[in-house]
Design a protein around this motif. Structure first.
Motif, PDB file in Angstrom:
ATOM      1  N   LEU A   1       0.816  -1.215   0.000  1.00  0.00           N
ATOM      2  CA  LEU A   1       0.000   0.000   0.000  1.00  0.00           C
ATOM      3  C   LEU A   1       0.853   1.270   0.000  1.00  0.00           C
ATOM      4  N   THR A   2       2.131   1.169   0.351  1.00  0.00           N
ATOM      5  CA  THR A   2       2.937   2.390   0.543  1.00  0.00           C
ATOM      6  C   THR A   2       4.121   2.496  -0.406  1.00  0.00           C
ATOM      7  N   ASP A   3       4.449   3.744  -0.729  1.00  0.00           N
ATOM      8  CA  ASP A   3       5.692   4.019  -1.454  1.00  0.00           C
ATOM      9  C   ASP A   3       6.888   3.665  -0.583  1.00  0.00           C
ATOM     10  N   ALA A   4       6.774   3.912   0.717  1.00  0.00           N
ATOM     11  CA  ALA A   4       7.907   3.638   1.622  1.00  0.00           C
ATOM     12  C   ALA A   4       8.343   2.181   1.493  1.00  0.00           C
ATOM     13  N   ALA A   5       7.374   1.255   1.481  1.00  0.00           N
ATOM     14  CA  ALA A   5       7.713  -0.170   1.383  1.00  0.00           C
ATOM     15  C   ALA A   5       8.260  -0.517   0.008  1.00  0.00           C
ATOM     16  N   ILE A   6       7.639   0.002  -1.037  1.00  0.00           N
ATOM     17  CA  ILE A   6       8.076  -0.349  -2.396  1.00  0.00           C
ATOM     18  C   ILE A   6       9.493   0.191  -2.642  1.00  0.00           C
ATOM     19  N   GLU A   7       9.752   1.429  -2.231  1.00  0.00           N
ATOM     20  CA  GLU A   7      11.088   2.008  -2.467  1.00  0.00           C
ATOM     21  C   GLU A   7      12.145   1.285  -1.624  1.00  0.00           C
ATOM     22  N   THR A   8      11.793   0.930  -0.398  1.00  0.00           N
ATOM     23  CA  THR A   8      12.747   0.216   0.469  1.00  0.00           C
ATOM     24  C   THR A   8      13.065  -1.162  -0.108  1.00  0.00           C
ATOM     25  N   THR A   9      12.029  -1.847  -0.585  1.00  0.00           N
ATOM     26  CA  THR A   9      12.237  -3.203  -1.126  1.00  0.00           C
ATOM     27  C   THR A   9      13.034  -3.146  -2.432  1.00  0.00           C
ATOM     28  N   LYS A  10      12.738  -2.142  -3.262  1.00  0.00           N
ATOM     29  CA  LYS A  10      13.524  -1.984  -4.507  1.00  0.00           C
ATOM     30  C   LYS A  10      15.000  -1.784  -4.183  1.00  0.00           C
ATOM     31  N   ALA A  11      15.267  -0.885  -3.206  1.00  0.00           N
ATOM     32  CA  ALA A  11      16.658  -0.590  -2.839  1.00  0.00           C
ATOM     33  C   ALA A  11      17.335  -1.841  -2.295  1.00  0.00           C
ATOM     34  N   ARG A  12      16.571  -2.606  -1.547  1.00  0.00           N
ATOM     35  CA  ARG A  12      17.148  -3.799  -0.912  1.00  0.00           C
ATOM     36  C   ARG A  12      17.543  -4.842  -1.954  1.00  0.00           C
ATOM     37  N   LEU A  13      16.643  -5.118  -2.906  1.00  0.00           N
ATOM     38  CA  LEU A  13      16.945  -6.120  -3.928  1.00  0.00           C
ATOM     39  C   LEU A  13      18.112  -5.651  -4.792  1.00  0.00           C
ATOM     40  N   ALA A  14      18.119  -4.352  -5.126  1.00  0.00           N
ATOM     41  CA  ALA A  14      19.191  -3.819  -5.975  1.00  0.00           C
ATOM     42  C   ALA A  14      20.559  -4.010  -5.306  1.00  0.00           C
TER      43      ALA A  14
END
Ligand SMILES: C[S@@+](CC[C@H](N)C(=O)[O-])C[C@H]1O[C@@H](n2cnc3c(N)ncnc32)[C@H](O)[C@@H]1O
Length: 262
Positions: A97-110
């Motif tokens: 539901l949040t940008d915070a989670a999506i951006e954090t997860t993207k950064a983590r996988l990268a």
């Protein structure tokens, strides 16, 4: 025309989003200390804390048994489990539901050279075709939505026949909820306040729900099979005398671990 009484109150999932946009769960300062946000040290502290507190995730997910499967995670949060799915060789898709989670997860996988298709959305409506996924994972998420049963119906729709749902919901009759009830109901002279009301107002985001094992089986009744098991957690045992901790059964715990097959 006079505005209705709730005209200025955002709908429930907007309130839920506002709460979780403050930061994905498990990333607060008490956990990550002064580690640089989104650095390897920061993520590894988040991961260590998560699996120390909730070791039952490994048994519930069985990450390494699903290599090559098409996985959807609902509510990726800080991406700790999502990283395990990607490491295990799944084709990963994740929503939150949040940008915070999506951006954090993207950064983590990268950071680890891994990829996933990640989208910010409300999982009450999923933008995927029916029969798309082998596996849907959702840990501690669906009970935060305004209409959890809509998410469960969407999970069943997007799963392939024989596909599995694995995840966790909160359990209502548990020590963790009882302790909140003592604090917010009994000690405030409101002993008739229900556990459900205390959960909705004092348990993480607004509107949080929790279930009995039977309610959980009912919610997943359209699946071909469903197994539900209670789990004791450190949140239940916190502040209890040490001698009690080894004796209390899982049935007093606040997690329901669920495995359902379409
Ligand atoms: C307690 S956190 C759990 C995150 C992660 N699964 C974990 O265990 O750390 C709840 C997450 O659910 C997400 N969430 C709540 N309601 C949602 C909804 N209707 N659709 C998608 N995500 C939702 C929140 O944004 C938040 O990231």
């Amino acid at each position: 025309m006079t505005a209705g009484p709730d005209a200025n109150v955002p709908d429930m999932n907007t309130q839920v989003r506002a709460f979780w946009e403050q930061g994905p769960c498990g990333t607060n300062i008490g956990i990550v200390g002064d580690a640089e946000p989104l650095s390897r040290e920061w993520f590894e502290t988040v991961e260590q804390n998560r699996y120390t507190l909730e070791p039952m995730i490994h048994g519930a997910a069985q990450f390494t048994r699903h290599r090559g499967k098409k996985l959807l995670e609902i509510g990726v949060g800080a991406g700790t489990d999502h990283l395990q799915w990607a490491r295990a060789g799944c084709e990963c898709h994740g929503v939150d539901l949040t940008d915070a989670a999506i951006e954090t997860t993207k950064a983590r996988l990268a950071l680890y050279g891994l990829t996933s298709s990640l989208q910010r959305l409300d999982a009450e409506t999923l933008p995927f075709d029916e029969d798309s996924f082998d596996l849907v994972w959702s840990w501690g998420v669906i009970h935060h939505a305004e209409h959890p049963e809509r998410i469960v119906a969407e999970i069943r729709r997007v799963l392939k026949s024989g596909g599995e749902f694995r995840g966790m919901f909160y359990k209502r009759w548990s020590l963790a909820v009882f302790k909140e009830w003592i604090k917010h109901a009994l000690l405030r002279g409101k002993p008739f306040r229900s556990f459900a009301d205390v959960l909705a107002h004092h348990f993480e985001s607004p509107g949080t729900k929790a279930y009995t094992l039977q309610e959980m089986r009912t919610m997943f009744r359209a699946f071909d099979s469903v197994e539900v098991s209670p789990a004791m957690t450190p949140y239940d045992l916190q502040h209890l005398p040490g001698f009690l901790k080894g004796w209390l059964p899982d049935s007093f715990g606040s997690f329901i671990v669920i495995h359902a097959i379409k």
